[in-house]
Scaffold this active site. Structure first.
Site, mmCIF file in Angstrom:
data_model
loop_
_atom_site.group_PDB
_atom_site.id
_atom_site.type_symbol
_atom_site.label_atom_id
_atom_site.label_comp_id
_atom_site.label_asym_id
_atom_site.label_seq_id
_atom_site.Cartn_x
_atom_site.Cartn_y
_atom_site.Cartn_z
ATOM 1 N N ARG A 151 -0.791 -1.688 2.126
ATOM 2 C CA ARG A 151 -0.991 -3.133 2.120
ATOM 3 C C ARG A 151 -2.384 -3.524 2.610
ATOM 4 N NH1 ARG A 151 4.959 -5.287 4.239
ATOM 5 N NH2 ARG A 151 6.004 -5.018 2.236
ATOM 6 N N GLY B 234 10.766 -9.578 -1.798
ATOM 7 C CA GLY B 234 11.403 -10.873 -2.022
ATOM 8 C C GLY B 234 10.631 -11.734 -2.997
#
Length: 394
Positions: free
Chosen positions: A38, A376
């Site tokens: 990330r 999500g």
């Protein structure tokens, strides 16, 4: 969304929201990052800002602190790793708002990088609090969202902040995530296949209804497949099911048939009496699951049938494993799907934490066309929703 390249940033304070929610492990009393993906993914955006001589202020959350400072969730390890990747000094503040933070930023020179401490040390972040957002906005002249993975959340640093900064834009990672998904789901090369797994139908109910409007084939595996099989009248033993969603599952099956979408369910499964790495297993057709047994992975014939469909598709979107892939005994179905996509010439998009872990486990991550950073957020796009963090930039 306005692109970062549409804004003049030279000499300006640029606050960039990233997702440095990286996994940490304790080693010799210190926190060590076990996967820096990330951080690496936003380096191009940060390097661009540095090259443009912006004053780069990085903000992120990490973990789930309870709205108060907690050393266990400090972003210091991420700041250290970022400095290594950028090959330049990176300062981290003791807080993300307040006088000391403002003083640090006032001393910045063009091209400097400062990381603010964990946003979630303040309850206002999760509550999308306008006052907290205003405090963050006061630190900058330009706001950039490059945190796709949290753009489905109405948090202060994602949503409310855009009301307090005149110039707002999308970073390169956020742009790439949205553009890739649009290519896969809104303007795909067909046939378009969706491979969906995981435990619960309830977690992906909206995605199923939306995908049926778009895809040519919908392949369902994992524990959620049991609910669909039971909705078709099959005895699935003690397999995990959501009995309150049997009617919904039946509706999805009917809708797929009405739209001529090929909805494929497992034809055979790996069963055991318990979830255990030492469990005795057998492969059975889905209509012959023994009493007292549960389906824990898709079987070899299902792997073959699913693989044939995936290899003939031109676009594939994958979210969710086919079984309890964390246990080698029940990982073969998921690995087979990863292998099929690796051999396919289709445009392949993989999203969701477990699914990303699976392609890395199968050592074929480099064979995927795109691996999303969002779980999500990726799922909400599959549901056809507009992400709050994206809408806020409009």
């Amino acid at each position: 969304m306005k692109s970062l390249k549409d804004i003049t940033v030279a000499g300006k304070n640029v606050l960039i929201r990233v997702d440095f929610n990286v996994p940490l492990a304790d080693e010799d009393g210190e926190k060590r990052i076990t996967d820096d993906t990330r951080i690496r993914y936003v380096v191009p955006t940060l390097q661009y800002l540095i090259d443009q001589q912006a004053k780069v202020i990085v903000c992120s959350h990490l973990g789930r602190p309870k709205g108060a400072p907690d050393p266990a969730f400090s972003l210091k390890p991420a700041a250290v790793r970022l400095g290594e990747l950028l090959a330049k000094p990176v300062t981290i503040t003791e807080d993300c708002v307040g006088g000391d933070v403002r003083a640090t930023i006032e001393k910045m020179q063009p091209g400097d990088v400062v990381v603010l401490e964990n946003l979630r040390f303040h309850p206002g972040e999760g509550k999308n609090d306008d006052d907290f957002a205003a405090s963050l906005g006061a630190l900058c002249e330009v706001y950039v969202n490059d945190a796709f993975a949290v753009s489905h959340r109405s948090n202060a640093s994602v949503d409310a902040i855009t009301r307090h900064v005149t110039e707002c834009a999308a970073g390169f990672l956020l742009e790439k995530e949205i553009a890739t998904f649009q290519k896969a789901m809104e303007n795909p090369e067909r046939p378009l296949a969706a491979l969906v797994g995981g435990a619960k139908v309830s977690s992906k109910l909206g995605a199923f209804y939306n995908m049926i409007e778009v895809v040519d084939s919908l392949l369902i595996g994992g524990a959620m497949a049991n609910t669909f099989l039971k909705a078709k009248g099959m005895d699935v033993g003690i397999s995990k099911t959501e009995d309150d969603l049997l009617e919904e599952a039946a509706k999805i099956l009917e809708k797929a048939a009405a739209r001529n979408v090929a909805l494929e369910l497992p034809v055979d499964v790996i069963v055991a009496e318990k979830i255990d790495e030492q469990a005795a297993t057998s492969t059975v057709p889905v209509d012959r699951i023994p009493a007292g047994h549960m389906a824990l992975d898709i079987g070899p014939e299902t792997c073959r049938q699913f693989s044939d469909i995936l290899k003939n598709a031109r676009t594939v979107v994958w979210n969710g494993p086919m079984g309890i892939f964390e246990m080698p005994l029940f990982a073969e179905g998921t690995k087979a799907m990863a292998s099929a996509l690796a051999q396919s010439s289709a445009f392949t998009v993989v999203g969701g934490g477990d699914t990303v872990s699976a392609v890395h486990m199968a050592e074929v991550a480099d064979k995927m066309s795109y691996i999303s950073t969002g779980g999500g957020a990726f799922l909400e796009l599959m549901e056809g929703k507009t992400l709050p963090g994206v809408a806020a930039l409009g």
